[in-house]
Design a protein around this motif. Structure first.
Motif, PDB file in Angstrom:
ATOM      1  N   ILE A 114      -4.162   7.075  -2.861  1.00 20.37           N
ATOM      2  CA  ILE A 114      -3.593   5.748  -2.021  1.00 20.37           C
ATOM      3  C   ILE A 114      -4.002   4.401  -2.824  1.00 20.37           C
ATOM      4  N   VAL A 115      -3.060   3.759  -3.072  1.00 17.54           N
ATOM      5  CA  VAL A 115      -3.245   2.330  -3.907  1.00 17.54           C
ATOM      6  C   VAL A 115      -2.812   1.247  -3.365  1.00 17.54           C
TER       7      VAL A 115
ATOM      8  N   GLY B   7       1.314  -6.725  -9.496  1.00 14.01           N
ATOM      9  CA  GLY B   7       0.965  -5.818 -10.886  1.00 14.01           C
ATOM     10  C   GLY B   7      -0.369  -5.445 -10.887  1.00 14.01           C
ATOM     11  N   LYS B   8      -1.459  -5.908 -10.172  1.00 15.38           N
ATOM     12  CA  LYS B   8      -2.732  -5.193 -10.324  1.00 15.38           C
ATOM     13  C   LYS B   8      -2.754  -3.944  -8.997  1.00 15.38           C
ATOM     14  N   ILE B   9      -3.094  -2.975  -9.801  1.00 12.88           N
ATOM     15  CA  ILE B   9      -3.290  -1.784  -9.080  1.00 12.88           C
ATOM     16  C   ILE B   9      -4.845  -1.395  -8.540  1.00 12.88           C
ATOM     17  N   VAL B  10      -4.957  -1.321  -7.392  1.00 11.54           N
ATOM     18  CA  VAL B  10      -6.387  -1.025  -6.970  1.00 11.54           C
ATOM     19  C   VAL B  10      -6.251   0.380  -6.333  1.00 11.54           C
ATOM     20  N   LYS B  11      -7.146   1.364  -6.685  1.00 13.01           N
ATOM     21  CA  LYS B  11      -7.064   2.580  -6.020  1.00 13.01           C
ATOM     22  C   LYS B  11      -8.165   2.449  -5.030  1.00 13.01           C
TER      23      LYS B  11
ATOM     24  N   VAL C 272       0.699  -1.146  -0.016  1.00 10.72           N
ATOM     25  CA  VAL C 272       0.049   0.167  -0.071  1.00 10.72           C
ATOM     26  C   VAL C 272       0.843   1.304  -0.002  1.00 10.72           C
ATOM     27  N   TYR C 273       0.679   2.123  -0.843  1.00  6.08           N
ATOM     28  CA  TYR C 273       1.456   3.442  -0.897  1.00  6.08           C
ATOM     29  C   TYR C 273       0.925   4.527  -1.891  1.00  6.08           C
ATOM     30  N   ILE C 274       1.555   5.728  -1.778  1.00  3.93           N
ATOM     31  CA  ILE C 274       1.179   6.696  -2.320  1.00  3.93           C
ATOM     32  C   ILE C 274       1.404   6.855  -3.782  1.00  3.93           C
TER      33      ILE C 274
END
Length: 453
Positions: free
Chosen positions: A256-257, A262-266, A249-251
């Motif tokens: 915040i995503v 490889g899958k990005i969840v907003k 989890v990062y900015i």
């Protein structure tokens, strides 16, 4: 764990002690209580257990151990006192409440949250997220709610969110949370643990029994934690305010995503988080990581983060009087916590600090002022130690006072419209108060009294 007719000695009759008495009574144990405080100092706690059959040894820890089967100690009691040393020689096990809770209900899901700072906020926030997602949960541990009475009255589907202190973790043996989290580690409680290394190792015990079916949430920005990954057998979920992560989890810009192979969840724009400060952004990211491990929908997490206002005594806005704002950060019980509070608020600041000496220095605390702090008001056991450090770094606008009421009155007298008065002691409360909560309430009462003058 079978405790019926077992002789269990409870060391320390505080919040956890009362919870332990009630739980052990329900489980059919024979209860013995020892506390070094005398009866008149414990009257409120004694009233809470007056209906239970217990044997009391008050004002002493000189208790016969011949027939004792188990000792459950209050977390803050040191492990090197004579009665515990004697128990070890007699092979009597000494544990704390979270260890016993796990043994009583090992099939329940435990989330254990630790770290030097941010534990209370993250634990409370995580509880709100779980409730929003429809779970039945118990918010317990170092947050001020004894876990054992909650444990013996729980259902199998209940989740326990535990604020776990280093004192509690030091005495665990089998405790195995489904999700563990360490938010950060900086020097604290050195007077109790003796060395910083011992303190770090106590925190790491939170994941020592976990396996590949479990999760560990860690702060990637914390070098101590980043270097501990090889000691962990569970699935690590990192979080970071400063770095992009392959998994964690990062900015990412404004958002915040969650990155998961490889899958990005907003999740949400980070500026929509209601609680202020970079440290609270860390708390939010750690909560999201825990929620992700628990399979909670990101929309539920985002909804809570948009409305969660924080916890009492942690950068808590009190009121404004003649343009001077007052903030209660009594939970700032070490330098790192107080630095985060200073960073979170706009200058000019008048800081009220000082309290029980935990064996740490105040260099970083003073260096964090960086032109933001216009005056420093000191009280308590460490007042001279902090003053000497401040002068060493060229900060001389210092006032020494003898009470919280005097500190608040002095802050208002020297304050101007646009100033912010911040109680953030950078120390424990035990030299003048029973708890940081009592200290914070005293501060708020003194502030409200200004309005009446």
């Amino acid at each position: 764990m079978e405790l019926e007719n077992k002789n269990v000695l409870i060391l320390g009759l505080g919040v956890s002690g009362v919870s332990t008495v009630k739980a052990l009574n329900k489980l059919g144990a024979n209860i013995i209580i020892s506390d070094s405080k005398k009866e008149d100092e414990l009257k409120d706690f004694l009233k809470s257990i007056e209906l239970y059959s217990v044997k009391l040894f008050l004002g002493t820890n000189d208790v016969p151990l011949d027939d004792i089967d188990l000792i459950v100690k209050s977390p803050g009691i040191p492990l090197d006192i004579p009665i515990i040393e004697k128990a070890k020689k007699l092979n009597i096990e000494v544990i704390t409440d979270i260890e016993l809770a796990y043994r009583i209900i090992p099939k329940n899901k435990f989330i254990a949250i630790t770290g030097t700072n941010g534990k209370t906020t993250t634990t409370t926030l995580m509880g709100e997220i779980l409730k929003k997602a429809g779970y039945s949960c118990h918010i317990t541990g170092n947050i001020g709610v004894g876990i054992l009475w909650e444990a013996v009255n729980s259902k199998k589907e209940d989740i326990f969110v535990i604020e776990a202190s280093s004192f509690q973790l030091e005495s665990i043996d089998k405790f195995k949370p489904k999700v563990s989290a360490i938010i950060n580690i900086t020097p604290d409680h050195i007077n109790w643990h003796k060395t910083y290394e011992n303190y770090i190792n106590s925190k790491k015990k939170v994941f020592k029994n976990q396996d590949k079916t479990d999760f560990t949430v860690l702060n990637y920005d914390d070098e101590v934690l980043r270097n501990t990954k090889d000691n962990i057998n569970s699935n690590i979920i990192w979080f970071s305010v400063n770095s992009k992560l392959n998994n964690g989890v990062y900015i990412d810009g404004k958002d915040i995503v969650i990155s998961h192979y490889g899958k990005i969840v907003k999740v949400m724009p980070w500026k929509e988080i209601k609680i202020p400060g970079k440290h609270n952004l860390e708390n939010a990211l750690s909560s999201i990581a825990i929620g992700w491990a628990m399979g909670i929908d990101v929309e539920d997490m985002a909804d809570v983060l948009r409305s969660f206002e924080g916890v009492e005594h942690r950068i808590e806005y009190v009121t404004s009087i003649e343009g001077v704002k007052f903030y209660n950060d009594s939970k700032g019980t070490n330098s790192d916590a107080s630095i985060k509070a200073i960073e979170a608020l706009e200058p000019p600041l008048i800081v009220i600090a000082g309290g029980k000496d935990k064996g740490t220095d105040f260099d970083d605390f003073i260096k964090s002022f960086k032109g933001k702090v216009k005056a420093l008001i000191l009280l308590g056991e460490t007042k001279d130690k902090i003053k000497e450090t401040a002068i060493k770094y060229g900060f001389n606008n210092i006032y020494i006072v003898g009470s919280m009421n005097e500190a608040v009155n002095k802050s208002f007298k020297i304050g101007n419209s646009g100033d912010t008065v911040l109680l953030s002691p950078a120390c424990a409360s035990w030299d003048m108060y029973e708890s940081f909560e009592e200290r914070g309430k005293d501060f708020k009462e003194a502030v409200y009294n200004l309005k009446e003058d």
